[in-house]
Design an enzyme around this catalytic site. Structure first.
Site, PDB file in Angstrom:
ATOM      1  N   SER A  86       6.057 122.462  21.992  1.00 53.77           N
ATOM      2  CA  SER A  86       5.775 122.907  23.352  1.00 53.77           C
ATOM      3  C   SER A  86       5.285 124.348  23.395  1.00 53.77           C
ATOM      4  CB  SER A  86       7.021 122.744  24.212  1.00 53.77           C
ATOM      5  OG  SER A  86       8.154 123.162  23.523  1.00 53.77           O
TER       6      SER A  86
ATOM      7  N   HIS B 189       1.037 117.427  23.263  1.00 52.68           N
ATOM      8  CA  HIS B 189       2.243 117.869  23.970  1.00 52.68           C
ATOM      9  C   HIS B 189       2.526 116.990  25.186  1.00 52.68           C
ATOM     10  CE1 HIS B 189       4.346 121.359  26.304  1.00 52.68           C
ATOM     11  NE2 HIS B 189       5.220 120.514  25.789  1.00 52.68           N
TER      12      HIS B 189
ATOM     13  N   GLU C 123      -0.946 117.546  26.896  1.00 54.83           N
ATOM     14  CA  GLU C 123      -1.703 118.782  26.656  1.00 54.83           C
ATOM     15  C   GLU C 123      -2.201 118.691  25.207  1.00 54.83           C
ATOM     16  OE1 GLU C 123       0.845 122.247  26.973  1.00 54.83           O
ATOM     17  OE2 GLU C 123      -0.701 123.379  28.015  1.00 54.83           O
TER      18      GLU C 123
ATOM     19  N   ASN D  84       3.645 125.921  29.247  1.00 56.41           N
ATOM     20  CA  ASN D  84       4.828 126.788  29.196  1.00 56.41           C
ATOM     21  C   ASN D  84       4.513 128.257  29.450  1.00 56.41           C
ATOM     22  OD1 ASN D  84       7.041 125.042  28.980  1.00 56.41           O
ATOM     23  ND2 ASN D  84       6.307 124.465  26.952  1.00 56.41           N
TER      24      ASN D  84
HETATM   25  N1  CAA Z   1      12.751 107.673  31.390  1.00 57.87           N
HETATM   26  C1  CAA Z   1      12.038 106.741  32.015  1.00 57.87           C
HETATM   27  N2  CAA Z   1      11.879 106.705  33.353  1.00 57.87           N
HETATM   28  C2  CAA Z   1      12.516 107.650  34.076  1.00 57.87           C
HETATM   29  C3  CAA Z   1      13.314 108.650  33.483  1.00 57.87           C
HETATM   30  C4  CAA Z   1      13.419 108.644  32.073  1.00 57.87           C
HETATM   31  N3  CAA Z   1      14.117 109.546  31.411  1.00 57.87           N
HETATM   32  N4  CAA Z   1      13.815 109.447  34.464  1.00 57.87           N
HETATM   33  C5  CAA Z   1      13.359 108.971  35.621  1.00 57.87           C
HETATM   34  N5  CAA Z   1      12.582 107.894  35.388  1.00 57.87           N
HETATM   35  C6  CAA Z   1      11.905 107.054  36.391  1.00 57.87           C
HETATM   36  C7  CAA Z   1      12.930 106.274  37.134  1.00 57.87           C
HETATM   37  O1  CAA Z   1      13.210 105.047  36.483  1.00 57.87           O
HETATM   38  C8  CAA Z   1      12.237 106.064  38.460  1.00 57.87           C
HETATM   39  O2  CAA Z   1      11.349 104.969  38.430  1.00 57.87           O
HETATM   40  P1  CAA Z   1      11.652 103.674  39.302  1.00 57.87           P
HETATM   41  O3  CAA Z   1      11.952 104.155  40.678  1.00 57.87           O
HETATM   42  O4  CAA Z   1      10.411 102.867  39.200  1.00 57.87           O
HETATM   43  O5  CAA Z   1      12.838 103.057  38.662  1.00 57.87           O
HETATM   44  C9  CAA Z   1      11.362 107.305  38.626  1.00 57.87           C
HETATM   45  O6  CAA Z   1      11.268 107.902  37.341  1.00 57.87           O
HETATM   46  C10 CAA Z   1      11.977 108.301  39.565  1.00 57.87           C
HETATM   47  O7  CAA Z   1      13.273 108.607  39.096  1.00 57.87           O
HETATM   48  P2  CAA Z   1      14.542 108.820  40.016  1.00 57.87           P
HETATM   49  O8  CAA Z   1      14.397 107.973  41.260  1.00 57.87           O
HETATM   50  O9  CAA Z   1      15.762 108.632  39.196  1.00 57.87           O
HETATM   51  O10 CAA Z   1      14.557 110.355  40.373  1.00 57.87           O
HETATM   52  P3  CAA Z   1      13.472 111.293  41.002  1.00 57.87           P
HETATM   53  O11 CAA Z   1      12.616 110.647  42.019  1.00 57.87           O
HETATM   54  O12 CAA Z   1      14.251 112.481  41.350  1.00 57.87           O
HETATM   55  O13 CAA Z   1      12.519 111.671  39.758  1.00 57.87           O
HETATM   56  C11 CAA Z   1      11.936 112.983  37.907  1.00 57.87           C
HETATM   57  C12 CAA Z   1      13.029 112.139  38.555  1.00 57.87           C
HETATM   58  C13 CAA Z   1      10.747 112.098  37.564  1.00 57.87           C
HETATM   59  C14 CAA Z   1      12.540 113.545  36.619  1.00 57.87           C
HETATM   60  C15 CAA Z   1      11.492 114.104  38.907  1.00 57.87           C
HETATM   61  O14 CAA Z   1      12.621 114.804  39.346  1.00 57.87           O
HETATM   62  C16 CAA Z   1      10.523 115.093  38.307  1.00 57.87           C
HETATM   63  O15 CAA Z   1       9.323 114.849  38.224  1.00 57.87           O
HETATM   64  N6  CAA Z   1      11.054 116.253  37.875  1.00 57.87           N
HETATM   65  C17 CAA Z   1      10.235 117.294  37.240  1.00 57.87           C
HETATM   66  C18 CAA Z   1      10.090 116.957  35.785  1.00 57.87           C
HETATM   67  C19 CAA Z   1       9.246 117.977  35.077  1.00 57.87           C
HETATM   68  O16 CAA Z   1       8.809 118.984  35.590  1.00 57.87           O
HETATM   69  N7  CAA Z   1       9.031 117.687  33.792  1.00 57.87           N
HETATM   70  C20 CAA Z   1       8.329 118.606  32.913  1.00 57.87           C
HETATM   71  C21 CAA Z   1       9.317 119.424  32.176  1.00 57.87           C
HETATM   72  S1  CAA Z   1       8.541 120.548  31.071  1.00 57.87           S
HETATM   73  C22 CAA Z   1       8.319 119.655  29.666  1.00 57.87           C
HETATM   74  O17 CAA Z   1       8.739 118.539  29.503  1.00 57.87           O
HETATM   75  C23 CAA Z   1       7.538 120.286  28.583  1.00 57.87           C
HETATM   76  C24 CAA Z   1       8.094 121.428  27.900  1.00 57.87           C
HETATM   77  O18 CAA Z   1       7.409 121.844  26.979  1.00 57.87           O
HETATM   78  C25 CAA Z   1       9.327 122.090  28.207  1.00 57.87           C
END
Ligand code: CAA
Length: 287
Positions: free
Chosen positions: A119, A141, A153, A191
């Site tokens: 990342s 990424h 990415e 990031n």
């Molecule tokens: N695996 C698979 N599917 C998942 C999951 C997982 N770990 N977590 C959530 N989901 C799915 C759920 O199954 C759900 O789908 P369905 O409704 O069809 O069943 C859908 O995503 C929505 O989930 P929830 O209803 O449980 O919860 P939510 O609406 O609050 O969404 C979230 C959860 C998708 C995580 C949302 O909160 C979100 O987009 N958060 C931001 C995440 C983000 O910014 N990620 C980037 C992080 S940075 C990174 O990864 C890179 C780095 O280098 C650090």
């Protein structure tokens, strides 16, 4: 030729998500991890997600069974036979990743692309560990949760070939993702922008601007973030956030703006790493 079988090195959160996304898109994925507990956690996650997809009518039972059948779990790279792609998704640590790259080069065929899900770490630096394979090394990424987040990415190192880049774009698309290029600077784009924002949320908390819940509510309600920055930090892992800040500090002229906030560092040092440890900025022990 389209990629048919990938080795995913590391069965943690990112490795599990990448392998699941490959399998649900028709690509065999072999999860490689020396840690048996991690492997069985990855398997449980895959089975749970496939069952949920059937329940939610996103997949038929037959499609779900096919996806599960495309996943396998092994504890050494040598056991990942016949792969035409490898993606490293291990701890965000240069020395560990370089060691894995040497192993990947020694184990897999000369035609296999050696991708990394780093990342923040320089692709050119990682590629320098395998001088003969530098043209096959590339940053790929993914974002957490991988099955949900659309982006890959794509970061070329100095010697990454056009062929490797084109194949990475093709594989990302066949996994249902949208590949977007970024240049090889510490933290890339994602990031470079996200982590200072998260770090600033810690500064706001440290300075007493607001309590964590309120910082997050303000950013969710005011900026339409799905998660507030402090909740997101717990979700990513506070240790990962600190490590990425340090990679950017070292890689971007030791600019002090990339030094991790003291509260963030103190939480990590106390073992409070976020969701994965049950306690971070917020408490998750009761779910
Ligand atoms: N695996 C698979 N599917 C998942 C999951 C997982 N770990 N977590 C959530 N989901 C799915 C759920 O199954 C759900 O789908 P369905 O409704 O069809 O069943 C859908 O995503 C929505 O989930 P929830 O209803 O449980 O919860 P939510 O609406 O609050 O969404 C979230 C959860 C998708 C995580 C949302 O909160 C979100 O987009 N958060 C931001 C995440 C983000 O910014 N990620 C980037 C992080 S940075 C990174 O990864 C890179 C780095 O280098 C650090």
């Amino acid at each position: 030729m389209p990629t048919k079988k990938i080795a995913v090195i590391g069965g943690g959160t990112m490795g599990s998500g990448i392998s699941l996304t490959a399998a649900t898109n028709g690509i065999h994925a072999v999860v490689v991890d020396v840690n048996e507990v991690q492997l069985s956690k990855a398997k449980m996650y895959h089975e749970k997600q496939c069952a949920r997809a059937v329940l939610k009518e996103r997949m038929t039972q037959e499609e779900s069974d096919v996806a599960v059948s495309k996943l396998s779990y092994v504890s050494s790279m040598q056991e990942a036979e016949g792969v035409d792609w490898a993606i490293e998704a291990a701890t965000e640590n240069v020395a560990i990743k370089k060691k894995l790259f040497i192993q990947m080069q020694d184990t897999f065929e000369d035609s296999v692309v050696l991708a990394t899900n780093t990342s923040s770490i320089s692709i050119t630096d990682l590629a320098s560990a395998v001088p003969e394979a530098e043209h096959r090394v590339i940053g790929m990424h993914f974002f957490n949760p991988v099955p949900v987040m659309k982006l890959v990415e794509v970061i070329k190192g100095k010697k990454t070939s056009e062929e490797t880049t084109a194949a990475t774009i093709a594989l990302s698309e066949s996994m249902g993702k949208i590949p977007v290029p970024a240049n090889d600077f510490a933290g890339f784009v994602s990031n470079r922008v996200l982590m200072p924002m998260i770090n600033e949320a810690f500064h706001a908390w440290s300075d007493g601007v607001a309590e964590p819940e309120d910082i997050d509510s303000i950013m969710k309600l005011g900026c339409a973030f799905p998660m507030g920055p402090l909740r997101l930090a717990d979700y990513i892992g506070l240790d990962v956030c600190r490590d990425i800040m340090m990679v950017m500090y070292e890689g971007l002229n030791q600019n002090e703006k990339y030094l991790p906030n003291e509260k963030l560092v103190a939480l990590v040092e106390a073992g409070n790493l976020g969701d994965k440890s049950g306690q971070g900025v917020f408490n998750y022990e009761k779910g």
